[in-house]
Write a protein that holds these residues in place. Structure first.
Motif, PDB file in Angstrom:
ATOM      1  N   ASN B 145       0.847  -1.191   0.000  1.00 54.20           N
ATOM      2  CA  ASN B 145       0.000   0.000   0.000  1.00 54.20           C
ATOM      3  C   ASN B 145       0.884   1.243   0.000  1.00 54.20           C
ATOM      4  O   ASN B 145       0.859   2.056   0.921  1.00 54.20           O
ATOM      5  CB  ASN B 145      -0.896  -0.040   1.238  1.00 54.20           C
ATOM      6  CG  ASN B 145      -2.149   0.779   1.053  1.00 54.20           C
ATOM      7  OD1 ASN B 145      -2.250   1.543   0.099  1.00 54.20           O
ATOM      8  ND2 ASN B 145      -3.091   0.641   1.964  1.00 54.20           N
ATOM      9  N   THR B 146       1.668   1.388  -1.073  1.00 49.96           N
ATOM     10  CA  THR B 146       2.612   2.500  -1.198  1.00 49.96           C
ATOM     11  C   THR B 146       2.436   3.140  -2.572  1.00 49.96           C
ATOM     12  O   THR B 146       1.692   2.622  -3.413  1.00 49.96           O
ATOM     13  CB  THR B 146       4.065   1.991  -1.105  1.00 49.96           C
ATOM     14  OG1 THR B 146       4.283   1.062  -2.181  1.00 49.96           O
ATOM     15  CG2 THR B 146       4.341   1.283   0.209  1.00 49.96           C
ATOM     16  N   VAL B 147       3.114   4.258  -2.782  1.00 46.54           N
ATOM     17  CA  VAL B 147       3.032   4.920  -4.085  1.00 46.54           C
ATOM     18  C   VAL B 147       3.473   3.953  -5.183  1.00 46.54           C
ATOM     19  O   VAL B 147       2.804   3.811  -6.211  1.00 46.54           O
ATOM     20  CB  VAL B 147       3.920   6.187  -4.111  1.00 46.54           C
ATOM     21  CG1 VAL B 147       3.990   6.767  -5.512  1.00 46.54           C
ATOM     22  CG2 VAL B 147       3.386   7.227  -3.135  1.00 46.54           C
ATOM     23  N   GLY B 174      -7.056   0.449   5.898  1.00 51.26           N
ATOM     24  CA  GLY B 174      -7.698   0.988   7.086  1.00 51.26           C
ATOM     25  C   GLY B 174      -6.929   0.698   8.351  1.00 51.26           C
ATOM     26  O   GLY B 174      -5.735   0.407   8.316  1.00 51.26           O
ATOM     27  N   VAL B 175      -7.654   0.773   9.469  1.00 53.51           N
ATOM     28  CA  VAL B 175      -7.056   0.570  10.785  1.00 53.51           C
ATOM     29  C   VAL B 175      -6.743  -0.921  10.959  1.00 53.51           C
ATOM     30  O   VAL B 175      -7.641  -1.749  10.808  1.00 53.51           O
ATOM     31  CB  VAL B 175      -8.044   1.027  11.886  1.00 53.51           C
ATOM     32  CG1 VAL B 175      -7.382   0.926  13.243  1.00 53.51           C
ATOM     33  CG2 VAL B 175      -8.535   2.436  11.603  1.00 53.51           C
ATOM     34  N   PRO B 176      -5.516  -1.290  11.261  1.00 54.57           N
ATOM     35  CA  PRO B 176      -5.226  -2.712  11.465  1.00 54.57           C
ATOM     36  C   PRO B 176      -5.920  -3.249  12.713  1.00 54.57           C
ATOM     37  O   PRO B 176      -6.252  -2.487  13.627  1.00 54.57           O
ATOM     38  CB  PRO B 176      -3.703  -2.768  11.634  1.00 54.57           C
ATOM     39  CG  PRO B 176      -3.241  -1.386  11.847  1.00 54.57           C
ATOM     40  CD  PRO B 176      -4.328  -0.447  11.443  1.00 54.57           C
ATOM     41  N   LEU B 177      -6.142  -4.566  12.735  1.00 51.04           N
ATOM     42  CA  LEU B 177      -6.779  -5.215  13.880  1.00 51.04           C
ATOM     43  C   LEU B 177      -5.945  -4.946  15.131  1.00 51.04           C
ATOM     44  O   LEU B 177      -4.733  -5.155  15.138  1.00 51.04           O
ATOM     45  CB  LEU B 177      -6.866  -6.727  13.619  1.00 51.04           C
ATOM     46  CG  LEU B 177      -7.787  -7.505  14.545  1.00 51.04           C
ATOM     47  CD1 LEU B 177      -9.233  -7.095  14.301  1.00 51.04           C
ATOM     48  CD2 LEU B 177      -7.631  -8.998  14.308  1.00 51.04           C
ATOM     49  N   GLY B 178      -6.601  -4.477  16.183  1.00 53.31           N
ATOM     50  CA  GLY B 178      -5.861  -4.143  17.400  1.00 53.31           C
ATOM     51  C   GLY B 178      -5.159  -2.802  17.318  1.00 53.31           C
ATOM     52  O   GLY B 178      -4.454  -2.399  18.239  1.00 53.31           O
ATOM     53  N   GLY B 179      -5.349  -2.100  16.196  1.00 53.93           N
ATOM     54  CA  GLY B 179      -4.627  -0.845  15.984  1.00 53.93           C
ATOM     55  C   GLY B 179      -5.180   0.282  16.843  1.00 53.93           C
ATOM     56  O   GLY B 179      -6.387   0.495  16.888  1.00 53.93           O
ATOM     57  N   ASP B 180      -4.314   0.994  17.504  1.00 48.89           N
ATOM     58  CA  ASP B 180      -4.685   2.123  18.343  1.00 48.89           C
ATOM     59  C   ASP B 180      -4.560   3.380  17.484  1.00 48.89           C
ATOM     60  O   ASP B 180      -3.542   3.587  16.830  1.00 48.89           O
ATOM     61  CB  ASP B 180      -3.704   2.165  19.524  1.00 48.89           C
ATOM     62  CG  ASP B 180      -4.154   3.125  20.601  1.00 48.89           C
ATOM     63  OD1 ASP B 180      -4.739   4.171  20.250  1.00 48.89           O
ATOM     64  OD2 ASP B 180      -3.913   2.814  21.773  1.00 48.89           O
ATOM     65  N   GLY B 187      -1.595   8.980   6.847  1.00 49.32           N
ATOM     66  CA  GLY B 187      -2.030   8.362   5.595  1.00 49.32           C
ATOM     67  C   GLY B 187      -3.040   7.262   5.845  1.00 49.32           C
ATOM     68  O   GLY B 187      -4.100   7.219   5.196  1.00 49.32           O
ATOM     69  N   THR B 188      -2.759   6.397   6.821  1.00 47.47           N
ATOM     70  CA  THR B 188      -3.678   5.298   7.133  1.00 47.47           C
ATOM     71  C   THR B 188      -4.987   5.840   7.681  1.00 47.47           C
ATOM     72  O   THR B 188      -6.081   5.396   7.313  1.00 47.47           O
ATOM     73  CB  THR B 188      -3.033   4.344   8.154  1.00 47.47           C
ATOM     74  OG1 THR B 188      -1.806   3.855   7.611  1.00 47.47           O
ATOM     75  CG2 THR B 188      -3.941   3.177   8.472  1.00 47.47           C
ATOM     76  N   LEU B 189      -4.884   6.850   8.566  1.00 46.37           N
ATOM     77  CA  LEU B 189      -6.092   7.457   9.136  1.00 46.37           C
ATOM     78  C   LEU B 189      -6.967   8.021   8.032  1.00 46.37           C
ATOM     79  O   LEU B 189      -8.188   7.849   8.024  1.00 46.37           O
ATOM     80  CB  LEU B 189      -5.705   8.587  10.090  1.00 46.37           C
ATOM     81  CG  LEU B 189      -5.659   8.236  11.565  1.00 46.37           C
ATOM     82  CD1 LEU B 189      -5.312   9.469  12.378  1.00 46.37           C
ATOM     83  CD2 LEU B 189      -7.012   7.679  12.019  1.00 46.37           C
ATOM     84  N   SER B 190      -6.328   8.697   7.075  1.00 45.28           N
ATOM     85  CA  SER B 190      -7.059   9.305   5.976  1.00 45.28           C
ATOM     86  C   SER B 190      -7.753   8.237   5.142  1.00 45.28           C
ATOM     87  O   SER B 190      -8.926   8.376   4.765  1.00 45.28           O
ATOM     88  CB  SER B 190      -6.072  10.136   5.146  1.00 45.28           C
ATOM     89  OG  SER B 190      -6.587  10.373   3.879  1.00 45.28           O
TER      90      SER B 190
END
Lengths: 199, 199
Positions: B145-147, B174-180, B187-190
């Motif tokens: 999941n990169t450019v 998206g948010v990984p399992l267990g991800g805080d 970038g992931t949040l977006s």
């Protein structure tokens, strides 16, 4: 997974500090490499294992059948000092630091009830003969500063009590260079206080 | 240091995540081992390098000369799904997780100006033929999941625009399992916000 690759990964995974993930990475890198790295690595392993053996005098790994190692042959090192270390990696560390320019003796282990190392496992049978034949006047114990290291040191000294004209020394203990007192363990602090010097 | 040992350390030090210190440890462990580990490792390297080659269909490393790999031969995997990955290690990761049970296709790299990977370096020449011959109905892009991953994905899709009856999918972001949330990058949040779902 392909069996040959699985076998290769397992062999790598058993190496120190490699593990399963590291083994996969290494195996893949070798298999995808086009520059002959894998063949060179296999050849280097075979060459070293077949043609390297401990020096009969001091235990340092050297060319098999070539007699004494580079350190034992080097006349400029016959300065009366013999440094006792656990392992060849200790020799490499000391050589890199260039603090010592005498002879080495690898004892090959430390006395330990936990892993069953007994006096018979130590490479010290020829120590008294070396002291006599090579005119050793000082034995420097450069063993780990641990219970096992100190136990081993006392044992080796006890074996050599009858050998005349040799003094025993050990590396100084204390605060490492650049060491912050905040980060020192109590044992080191206690050694550093006990060994304090007038300035 | 003995030349043969020095050469061996250098060969190990070049492997991924090993380095000079690690190479010393590994070389010493092999040379001091009495159980034939070094010989087994050298044999495993030679055996794998000589007898393993990419599957002519998908690129997974398999027994040389044995034709298609285990995944391409496995009839139960002919379920119309083809998972595009960069590397064999991605196949291993997916197989370990057991989330996918179709066919794989290793493209062998990602388009990148930085390291000079061009479309000619990608293993995609037979992709259209595979889609037709193996009745592929879905291509799942499981690229990083990169450019570079996304650029490569768009390029591969552009090459396959004329191929009928196949849909393209990509792994969810998206948010990984267990991800805080505290520890997520912007970038992931977006991506997680943009892809939010009704509950």
């Amino acid at each position: 997974m392909n069996q040959k690759i699985e076998k290769l990964i397992k062999q790598f995974a058993r190496l120190p500090r490699v593990g399963a993930r590291g083994g996969q990475r290494i195996a893949l890198a070798l298999l995808q490499d086009k520059t002959g790295r894998a063949e060179m690595l296999a050849a280097a392993i075979t060459d070293a294992v077949e043609n390297v053996a401990p020096c009969p005098n001091c235990g340092v790994l050297t060319d098999r059948g070539a007699g004494k190692c580079e350190y034992c042959r080097d006349g400029s090192r016959a300065n009366g000092a013999l440094c006792l270390v656990r392992d060849l990696s200790d020799v490499w560390t000391l050589e890199k630091s260039a603090v010592f320019h005498g002879r080495y003796h690898i004892i090959g282990g430390l006395l330990s009830g936990a892993n069953g190392t007994t006096p018979d496992d130590l490479n010290i049978a020829n120590l008294a003969a070396r002291i006599r034949d090579e005119n050793i006047t000082e034995i420097i114990f450069a063993l780990p500063n641990t219970v096992e290291g100190k136990t081993t040191q006392h044992y080796v000294m006890s074996v050599l009590t009858d050998v005349p004209n040799v003094r025993f020394t050990e590396l100084a203990s204390g605060v490492p260079l650049g060491g912050d007192l905040d980060y020192l363990d109590d044992g080191t602090l206690s050694l550093a206080f006990g060994g304090r010097k007038a300035i």
